[in-house]
Design a protein around this motif. Structure first.
Motif, mmCIF file in Angstrom:
data_model
loop_
_atom_site.group_PDB
_atom_site.id
_atom_site.type_symbol
_atom_site.label_atom_id
_atom_site.label_comp_id
_atom_site.label_asym_id
_atom_site.label_seq_id
_atom_site.Cartn_x
_atom_site.Cartn_y
_atom_site.Cartn_z
ATOM 1 N N GLY A 1 -9.090 -1.043 -121.989
ATOM 2 C CA GLY A 1 -7.829 -1.253 -122.592
ATOM 3 C C GLY A 1 -7.477 -0.563 -123.712
ATOM 4 N N ARG A 2 -6.162 -0.477 -123.991
ATOM 5 C CA ARG A 2 -5.733 -0.021 -125.251
ATOM 6 C C ARG A 2 -4.645 -0.744 -125.632
ATOM 7 N N HIS A 3 -4.270 -0.812 -127.023
ATOM 8 C CA HIS A 3 -3.312 -1.229 -127.451
ATOM 9 C C HIS A 3 -2.331 -0.253 -128.136
ATOM 10 N N THR A 4 -1.079 -0.199 -127.739
ATOM 11 C CA THR A 4 -0.154 1.039 -128.536
ATOM 12 C C THR A 4 0.309 0.601 -129.943
ATOM 13 N N LYS A 5 0.096 1.694 -130.827
ATOM 14 C CA LYS A 5 0.757 1.683 -132.274
ATOM 15 C C LYS A 5 2.157 1.791 -132.279
ATOM 16 N N GLU A 6 2.465 2.904 -131.479
ATOM 17 C CA GLU A 6 3.613 3.263 -131.538
ATOM 18 C C GLU A 6 3.981 3.430 -130.061
ATOM 19 N N ALA A 7 5.529 3.885 -129.866
ATOM 20 C CA ALA A 7 5.900 4.335 -128.399
ATOM 21 C C ALA A 7 5.252 5.537 -128.004
ATOM 22 N N ILE A 8 5.102 5.555 -126.659
ATOM 23 C CA ILE A 8 4.260 6.829 -126.362
ATOM 24 C C ILE A 8 4.944 6.962 -125.009
ATOM 25 N N GLU A 9 4.651 8.094 -124.218
ATOM 26 C CA GLU A 9 5.173 8.407 -122.876
ATOM 27 C C GLU A 9 4.032 9.051 -121.984
ATOM 28 N N ILE A 10 3.472 8.456 -120.976
ATOM 29 C CA ILE A 10 2.398 9.149 -120.296
ATOM 30 C C ILE A 10 2.821 9.198 -118.679
ATOM 31 N N ALA A 11 2.733 10.323 -118.332
ATOM 32 C CA ALA A 11 3.097 10.900 -117.036
ATOM 33 C C ALA A 11 4.391 10.264 -116.579
ATOM 34 N N GLY A 12 5.390 10.264 -117.748
ATOM 35 C CA GLY A 12 6.741 9.938 -117.475
ATOM 36 C C GLY A 12 6.833 8.767 -117.444
ATOM 37 N N ILE B 1 -2.385 -2.360 -122.648
ATOM 38 C CA ILE B 1 -2.205 -1.676 -121.598
ATOM 39 C C ILE B 1 -3.647 -1.590 -120.666
ATOM 40 N N MET B 2 -3.735 -1.731 -119.478
ATOM 41 C CA MET B 2 -4.882 -1.631 -118.758
ATOM 42 C C MET B 2 -5.088 -0.440 -118.254
ATOM 43 N N LEU B 3 -6.122 0.213 -118.355
ATOM 44 C CA LEU B 3 -6.339 1.784 -117.954
ATOM 45 C C LEU B 3 -7.500 1.423 -116.661
ATOM 46 N N LEU C 1 -9.902 2.610 -114.799
ATOM 47 C CA LEU C 1 -10.878 3.800 -114.562
ATOM 48 C C LEU C 1 -11.331 4.234 -113.210
ATOM 49 N N GLY C 2 -11.510 3.124 -112.387
ATOM 50 C CA GLY C 2 -11.962 3.211 -110.998
ATOM 51 C C GLY C 2 -11.006 3.895 -110.219
ATOM 52 N N MET C 3 -9.564 3.719 -110.427
ATOM 53 C CA MET C 3 -8.738 4.281 -109.739
ATOM 54 C C MET C 3 -8.474 5.817 -110.073
ATOM 55 N N ALA C 4 -8.499 6.098 -111.279
ATOM 56 C CA ALA C 4 -8.593 7.465 -111.876
ATOM 57 C C ALA C 4 -9.378 8.126 -111.252
ATOM 58 N N ASN C 5 -10.699 7.552 -111.006
ATOM 59 C CA ASN C 5 -11.835 8.204 -110.402
ATOM 60 C C ASN C 5 -11.755 8.535 -108.984
ATOM 61 N N PRO D 1 -12.646 -8.728 -112.029
ATOM 62 C CA PRO D 1 -11.780 -7.595 -111.902
ATOM 63 C C PRO D 1 -12.411 -6.247 -112.720
ATOM 64 N N THR D 2 -12.941 -6.593 -113.834
ATOM 65 C CA THR D 2 -13.448 -5.400 -114.777
ATOM 66 C C THR D 2 -14.643 -4.757 -114.306
ATOM 67 N N PHE D 3 -15.568 -5.729 -113.788
ATOM 68 C CA PHE D 3 -16.973 -5.107 -113.777
ATOM 69 C C PHE D 3 -17.029 -5.270 -112.108
ATOM 70 N N LEU D 4 -17.194 -4.004 -111.498
ATOM 71 C CA LEU D 4 -17.571 -3.944 -110.207
ATOM 72 C C LEU D 4 -18.852 -4.049 -109.800
ATOM 73 N N GLY D 5 -19.449 -4.972 -108.869
ATOM 74 C CA GLY D 5 -20.646 -5.176 -108.488
ATOM 75 C C GLY D 5 -21.127 -6.220 -107.735
ATOM 76 N N PHE D 6 -22.088 -6.255 -107.232
ATOM 77 C CA PHE D 6 -22.492 -7.576 -106.295
ATOM 78 C C PHE D 6 -23.157 -8.584 -107.075
ATOM 79 N N GLU D 7 -22.575 -9.750 -106.376
ATOM 80 C CA GLU D 7 -23.320 -10.954 -106.567
ATOM 81 C C GLU D 7 -24.737 -11.151 -106.228
ATOM 82 N N THR D 8 -24.953 -10.901 -104.879
ATOM 83 C CA THR D 8 -26.124 -10.598 -104.595
ATOM 84 C C THR D 8 -26.210 -9.321 -103.561
#
Ligand code: HEM
Length: 336
Positions: free
Chosen positions: A227-238, A247-249, A251-255, A323-330
């Motif tokens: 995650g990130r927190h905006t200090k000021e207004a920004i524009e990312i990819a339109g 903001i939640m980023l 990473l798994g989707m970007a990958n 939802p943050t950490f992708l892994g197996f319980e068993t």
């Protein structure tokens, strides 16, 4: 929310606010530099023989289990044993360390601020303080060749870590590295077992382990979200994002982004262009990446070499509900 009310009026919150992950520069740069002075690549590389030895010990023990579970018997204990040895914490505290580390990972990883998760985290932090302070005292009197002594002695430009900063960041090293590394090793084993051609290739050409670990990081990223927190207004990819927004980023989707990776849903341990962001990017890039890579590059070849017929057990493992950490319980397996 509970998280945003963590201010410095309470001593516990004051300490929690000192983890480098939640600081901005110049504080962040200062903390990161001081911790990096103790958590060095040389110190990490020195763990190699220990990692090899405990891998074999854990597998020996796993063979005696009626139903071996790769998570319970191998992927959970190994990173805990390694980080505890690095920090300089006695082996007997292993069970407690795992509980404290899980409380931290739950707090970081679960998007809902429930009182239950919060109290769990707070009591873990109180217990961890009570546990670690005598060890710090001991190292002040008699330094050893470990991370605790290194952090006590870490100095940069005449600056040192305060006790709160030290404890908070040891806790961070513990919590940030356990669940994620457990998941990297086990997501990796799962990916190899479900892609037998890739497993066969790795057996034939063990030197591919370096690119294989990078592909596992990309394909089943253990940290799906940061995650990130905006200090000021920004524009990312339109997209316009206002100031003071969380903001939640993903990473798994970007990958798995087809604009970045050819055939992104294909698991290919020989992938050449693999600029994944499983360890994040920029100033907060994962400090433990060399350790997580080393552990996985050592352990996976040991496992697949030792058990050429290893397979998933008939009753399937299941993924964790975080939802943050992708892994197996068993991850039940048949070894032979
Ligand atoms: C596969 C294993 C691991 C994964 C996928 C992972 C992932 C990440 C990610 C994505 C970040 C960046 C967060 C951000 O930019 O917002 C991060 C930061 C961090 N990680 Fe890891 N990590 C792993 C293992 C470890 C280990 C083993 C340690 C330490 C023992 C560790 C310690 C840290 C620390 C201290 C930070 C904060 C760095 C900073 O704020 O400057 N991680 N990790």
């Amino acid at each position: 929310t509970i998280r945003s009310s963590l201010n410095d009026d309470n001593p516990l919150f004051r300490q929690a606010n000192k983890i480098m992950m939640s600081r901005d520069d110049p504080d962040h740069a200062r903390l990161r530099m001081l911790v990096s002075r103790a958590f060095t690549p040389r110190m990490i590389e020195r763990q190699r023989p220990f990692i090899e030895r405990i891998s074999h010990d854990l597998l020996d023990q796993m063979e005696h289990q009626e139903q071996p579970d790769f998570i319970r018997d191998f992927a959970i204990p190994l990173p805990i044993m390694v980080i505890a040895a690095l920090i300089g914490i006695p082996y007997e505290a292993m069970g407690q360390l795992k509980q404290w580390s899980d409380a931290g990972a739950d707090f970081l990883g679960k998007p809902t601020d429930t009182m239950e998760v919060f109290f769990h985290m707070a009591s873990a932090a109180i217990e961890f303080n009570a546990f670690i302070r005598p060890h710090l005292e001991e190292r002040r009197r008699q330094p050893k060749d470990d991370l605790l002594s290194g952090l006590i002695n870490a100095e940069a430009r005449g600056d040192t870590l305060t006790e709160d900063e030290l404890i908070a960041n040891v806790y961070l090293l513990l919590a940030a590295g356990n669940e994620t590394t457990t998941n990297l090793m086990s997501n990796g084993l799962w990916a190899l077992l479900t892609h037998p051609d890739q497993r066969e290739l790795l057996c034939q050409r063990p030197e591919l382990i370096t690119s294989a670990v990078e592909e596992i990081l990309r394909f089943e990223s253990p940290s799906q979200i940061t995650g990130r927190h905006t200090k000021e207004a920004i524009e990312i990819a339109g997209q316009s994002i206002g100031p003071d927004q969380s903001i939640m980023l993903v990473l798994g989707m970007a990958n798995r982004d087809p604009r970045q990776f050819t055939n992104p849903d294909h698991f290919d341990i020989q992938r050449q262009e693999n600029k994944h962001i499983a360890f994040g990017l920029g100033g907060h890039y994962c400090l433990g990446a060399p350790l997580a890579r080393l552990e996985t590059q050592i352990t996976l070849p040991i496992v697949i070499k030792r058990y050429p017929y290893l397979s998933l057990a008939s009753h399937k493992g299941h993924w964790r509900k975080n939802p943050t950490f992708l892994g197996f319980e068993t991850l039940p397996v048949t070894l032979k």
